[in-house]
Design a protein around this motif. Structure first.
Motif, PDB file in Angstrom:
ATOM      1  N   PHE A   1     -10.887  66.108 -84.262  1.00 51.69           N
ATOM      2  CA  PHE A   1      -9.982  67.185 -84.655  1.00 51.69           C
ATOM      3  C   PHE A   1      -8.810  67.303 -83.684  1.00 51.69           C
ATOM      4  CE2 PHE A   1      -8.701  71.660 -84.497  1.00 51.69           C
ATOM      5  CZ  PHE A   1      -8.300  71.819 -85.816  1.00 51.69           C
ATOM      6  N   LEU A   2      -9.088  67.205 -82.390  1.00 56.24           N
ATOM      7  CA  LEU A   2      -8.002  67.275 -81.408  1.00 56.24           C
ATOM      8  C   LEU A   2      -7.040  66.096 -81.541  1.00 56.24           C
ATOM      9  CD1 LEU A   2      -9.887  68.500 -78.227  1.00 56.24           C
ATOM     10  CD2 LEU A   2      -8.235  69.757 -79.605  1.00 56.24           C
ATOM     11  N   ILE A   3      -7.586  64.912 -81.769  1.00 55.69           N
ATOM     12  CA  ILE A   3      -6.731  63.737 -81.946  1.00 55.69           C
ATOM     13  C   ILE A   3      -5.860  63.906 -83.185  1.00 55.69           C
ATOM     14  CG2 ILE A   3      -6.757  61.262 -82.482  1.00 55.69           C
ATOM     15  CD1 ILE A   3      -9.226  61.064 -80.669  1.00 55.69           C
ATOM     16  N   PHE A   4      -6.434  64.417 -84.269  1.00 55.12           N
ATOM     17  CA  PHE A   4      -5.675  64.647 -85.491  1.00 55.12           C
ATOM     18  C   PHE A   4      -4.556  65.660 -85.264  1.00 55.12           C
ATOM     19  CE2 PHE A   4      -5.118  67.112 -89.420  1.00 55.12           C
ATOM     20  CZ  PHE A   4      -4.634  66.107 -90.233  1.00 55.12           C
TER      21      PHE A   4
ATOM     22  N   ILE B   1      -2.975  66.293 -82.435  1.00 56.53           N
ATOM     23  CA  ILE B   1      -1.918  65.674 -81.618  1.00 56.53           C
ATOM     24  C   ILE B   1      -1.094  64.712 -82.462  1.00 56.53           C
ATOM     25  CG2 ILE B   1      -1.525  64.189 -79.615  1.00 56.53           C
ATOM     26  CD1 ILE B   1      -2.944  66.378 -78.341  1.00 56.53           C
ATOM     27  N   GLU B   2      -1.750  63.971 -83.355  1.00 55.12           N
ATOM     28  CA  GLU B   2      -1.001  63.065 -84.231  1.00 55.12           C
ATOM     29  C   GLU B   2      -0.007  63.841 -85.083  1.00 55.12           C
ATOM     30  OE1 GLU B   2      -3.754  60.914 -86.620  1.00 55.12           O
ATOM     31  OE2 GLU B   2      -4.723  59.997 -84.908  1.00 55.12           O
ATOM     32  N   ILE B   3      -0.432  64.935 -85.653  1.00 55.05           N
ATOM     33  CA  ILE B   3       0.454  65.732 -86.506  1.00 55.05           C
ATOM     34  C   ILE B   3       1.607  66.300 -85.681  1.00 55.05           C
ATOM     35  CG2 ILE B   3       0.580  67.820 -87.916  1.00 55.05           C
ATOM     36  CD1 ILE B   3      -0.745  65.474 -89.288  1.00 55.05           C
ATOM     37  N   ILE B   4       1.322  66.750 -84.480  1.00 50.52           N
ATOM     38  CA  ILE B   4       2.375  67.314 -83.628  1.00 50.52           C
ATOM     39  C   ILE B   4       3.426  66.259 -83.292  1.00 50.52           C
ATOM     40  CG2 ILE B   4       2.800  68.184 -81.291  1.00 50.52           C
ATOM     41  CD1 ILE B   4       0.200  69.740 -81.543  1.00 50.52           C
ATOM     42  N   ILE B   5       3.022  65.000 -83.182  1.00 49.41           N
ATOM     43  CA  ILE B   5       3.983  63.943 -82.861  1.00 49.41           C
ATOM     44  C   ILE B   5       4.676  63.408 -84.112  1.00 49.41           C
ATOM     45  CG2 ILE B   5       4.173  61.605 -81.924  1.00 49.41           C
ATOM     46  CD1 ILE B   5       2.008  62.376 -79.924  1.00 49.41           C
ATOM     47  N   ILE B   6       3.966  63.321 -85.229  1.00 53.69           N
ATOM     48  CA  ILE B   6       4.544  62.721 -86.435  1.00 53.69           C
ATOM     49  C   ILE B   6       5.591  63.623 -87.090  1.00 53.69           C
ATOM     50  CG2 ILE B   6       3.977  62.054 -88.811  1.00 53.69           C
ATOM     51  CD1 ILE B   6       1.470  60.755 -87.721  1.00 53.69           C
ATOM     52  N   ILE B   7       5.378  64.927 -87.140  1.00 56.36           N
ATOM     53  CA  ILE B   7       6.324  65.823 -87.829  1.00 56.36           C
ATOM     54  C   ILE B   7       7.722  65.782 -87.202  1.00 56.36           C
ATOM     55  CG2 ILE B   7       6.825  68.254 -88.300  1.00 56.36           C
ATOM     56  CD1 ILE B   7       3.927  68.565 -89.093  1.00 56.36           C
ATOM     57  N   PRO B   8       7.890  65.856 -85.881  1.00 53.11           N
ATOM     58  CA  PRO B   8       9.252  65.728 -85.350  1.00 53.11           C
ATOM     59  C   PRO B   8       9.869  64.349 -85.610  1.00 53.11           C
ATOM     60  CG  PRO B   8       7.842  66.731 -83.722  1.00 53.11           C
ATOM     61  CD  PRO B   8       6.964  66.274 -84.833  1.00 53.11           C
ATOM     62  N   MET B   9       9.033  63.320 -85.699  1.00 53.59           N
ATOM     63  CA  MET B   9       9.577  61.991 -85.988  1.00 53.59           C
ATOM     64  C   MET B   9      10.208  61.965 -87.373  1.00 53.59           C
ATOM     65  SD  MET B   9       6.620  59.600 -84.312  1.00 53.59           S
ATOM     66  CE  MET B   9       7.131  58.148 -85.154  1.00 53.59           C
ATOM     67  N   ILE B  10       9.642  62.677 -88.314  1.00 53.62           N
ATOM     68  CA  ILE B  10      10.205  62.727 -89.661  1.00 53.62           C
ATOM     69  C   ILE B  10      11.553  63.443 -89.634  1.00 53.62           C
ATOM     70  CG2 ILE B  10       9.848  63.663 -91.972  1.00 53.62           C
ATOM     71  CD1 ILE B  10       6.827  63.236 -91.455  1.00 53.62           C
ATOM     72  N   PHE B  11      11.651  64.541 -88.883  1.00 53.07           N
ATOM     73  CA  PHE B  11      12.910  65.279 -88.809  1.00 53.07           C
ATOM     74  C   PHE B  11      13.988  64.485 -88.058  1.00 53.07           C
ATOM     75  CE2 PHE B  11      10.085  69.134 -89.203  1.00 53.07           C
ATOM     76  CZ  PHE B  11      10.411  69.341 -90.535  1.00 53.07           C
ATOM     77  N   LEU B  12      13.583  63.669 -87.093  1.00 54.98           N
ATOM     78  CA  LEU B  12      14.550  62.887 -86.323  1.00 54.98           C
ATOM     79  C   LEU B  12      15.083  61.679 -87.083  1.00 54.98           C
ATOM     80  CD1 LEU B  12      13.029  62.921 -82.753  1.00 54.98           C
ATOM     81  CD2 LEU B  12      15.102  64.038 -83.547  1.00 54.98           C
ATOM     82  N   LEU B  13      14.474  61.335 -88.196  1.00 48.03           N
ATOM     83  CA  LEU B  13      14.930  60.186 -88.977  1.00 48.03           C
ATOM     84  C   LEU B  13      16.377  60.354 -89.426  1.00 48.03           C
ATOM     85  CD1 LEU B  13      14.396  57.534 -90.486  1.00 48.03           C
ATOM     86  CD2 LEU B  13      13.460  58.892 -92.345  1.00 48.03           C
ATOM     87  N   LYS B  14      16.764  61.575 -89.788  1.00 49.82           N
ATOM     88  CA  LYS B  14      18.125  61.815 -90.284  1.00 49.82           C
ATOM     89  C   LYS B  14      19.174  61.799 -89.178  1.00 49.82           C
ATOM     90  CE  LYS B  14      16.539  64.599 -94.121  1.00 49.82           C
ATOM     91  NZ  LYS B  14      16.516  65.911 -94.733  1.00 49.82           N
ATOM     92  N   SER B  15      18.790  62.199 -87.973  1.00 52.99           N
ATOM     93  CA  SER B  15      19.805  62.379 -86.935  1.00 52.99           C
ATOM     94  C   SER B  15      19.821  61.286 -85.865  1.00 52.99           C
ATOM     95  CB  SER B  15      19.601  63.730 -86.258  1.00 52.99           C
ATOM     96  OG  SER B  15      18.350  63.749 -85.608  1.00 52.99           O
ATOM     97  N   SER B  16      18.870  60.382 -85.862  1.00 49.66           N
ATOM     98  CA  SER B  16      18.834  59.381 -84.790  1.00 49.66           C
ATOM     99  C   SER B  16      19.158  57.989 -85.340  1.00 49.66           C
ATOM    100  CB  SER B  16      17.465  59.365 -84.117  1.00 49.66           C
ATOM    101  OG  SER B  16      16.501  58.883 -85.023  1.00 49.66           O
ATOM    102  N   ASN B  17      19.225  57.053 -84.423  1.00 52.68           N
ATOM    103  CA  ASN B  17      19.474  55.660 -84.757  1.00 52.68           C
ATOM    104  C   ASN B  17      18.256  55.107 -85.501  1.00 52.68           C
ATOM    105  OD1 ASN B  17      20.270  53.035 -84.892  1.00 52.68           O
ATOM    106  ND2 ASN B  17      20.342  52.713 -82.677  1.00 52.68           N
ATOM    107  N   LEU B  18      18.484  54.417 -86.604  1.00 54.19           N
ATOM    108  CA  LEU B  18      17.391  53.942 -87.445  1.00 54.19           C
ATOM    109  C   LEU B  18      16.522  52.922 -86.717  1.00 54.19           C
ATOM    110  CD1 LEU B  18      16.042  54.030 -90.210  1.00 54.19           C
ATOM    111  CD2 LEU B  18      17.535  52.162 -90.896  1.00 54.19           C
ATOM    112  N   ILE B  19      17.120  52.013 -85.966  1.00 56.73           N
ATOM    113  CA  ILE B  19      16.352  50.985 -85.260  1.00 56.73           C
ATOM    114  C   ILE B  19      15.471  51.622 -84.191  1.00 56.73           C
ATOM    115  CG2 ILE B  19      16.519  48.910 -83.829  1.00 56.73           C
ATOM    116  CD1 ILE B  19      17.372  48.485 -86.724  1.00 56.73           C
ATOM    117  N   TYR B  20      16.033  52.551 -83.406  1.00 57.68           N
ATOM    118  CA  TYR B  20      15.261  53.236 -82.369  1.00 57.68           C
ATOM    119  C   TYR B  20      14.111  54.023 -82.983  1.00 57.68           C
ATOM    120  CZ  TYR B  20      14.149  56.422 -78.575  1.00 57.68           C
ATOM    121  OH  TYR B  20      13.484  57.144 -77.622  1.00 57.68           O
ATOM    122  N   TRP B  21      14.383  54.712 -84.089  1.00 55.49           N
ATOM    123  CA  TRP B  21      13.342  55.499 -84.756  1.00 55.49           C
ATOM    124  C   TRP B  21      12.253  54.580 -85.297  1.00 55.49           C
ATOM    125  CZ3 TRP B  21      11.245  55.690 -89.640  1.00 55.49           C
ATOM    126  CH2 TRP B  21      10.433  56.788 -89.907  1.00 55.49           C
TER     127      TRP B  21
END
Length: 117
Positions: free
Chosen positions: A64-67, A69-89
């Protein structure tokens, strides 16, 4: 204005009557053993503290804790897709997913996902 005051008074009196009625009709227990004890992971705090606990409970908590942490890291990655460099993302996302897959393989290889043991 007078009608608003009358309506407010009626509602206030009804609320007070309902609260008074519920206070008298409710079951009150001042001393309740279950409510007065602390709750620690499903264990009775008054029993012997050296009893072994189920490893399944521990594994569920860790997964449950691992899940979380994964969600906490994945959700900002989705939001950063629009504003960051595609290759870096893309490199960051693929690296994170590879680390998760390696961790899943490690748990699977060591038998940590077997619930029947």
């Amino acid at each position: 204005m007078n009608l608003v005051l009358i309506n407010f008074s009626i509602v206030f009196i009804l609320i007070m009557l309902i609260m008074t009625l519920l206070t008298f009709l409710s079951k009150k227990s001042i001393i309740d053993l279950q409510k007065s004890t602390s709750f620690e992971c499903g264990f009775n705090p008054m029993s012997y503290s050296r009893l072994p606990f189920s490893i399944h409970f521990f594994l569920i908590a860790v997964i449950f804790l691992i899940f979380d942490i994964e969600i906490i890291i994945i959700i900002p990655m989705i939001f950063l897709l629009k504003s960051s460099n595609l290759i870096y993302w893309l490199v960051t996302s693929v690296t994170f997913i590879i680390v998760l897959i390696i961790g899943l393989y490690h748990e699977w290889y060591n038998g940590l996902l077997n619930w029947t043991n």
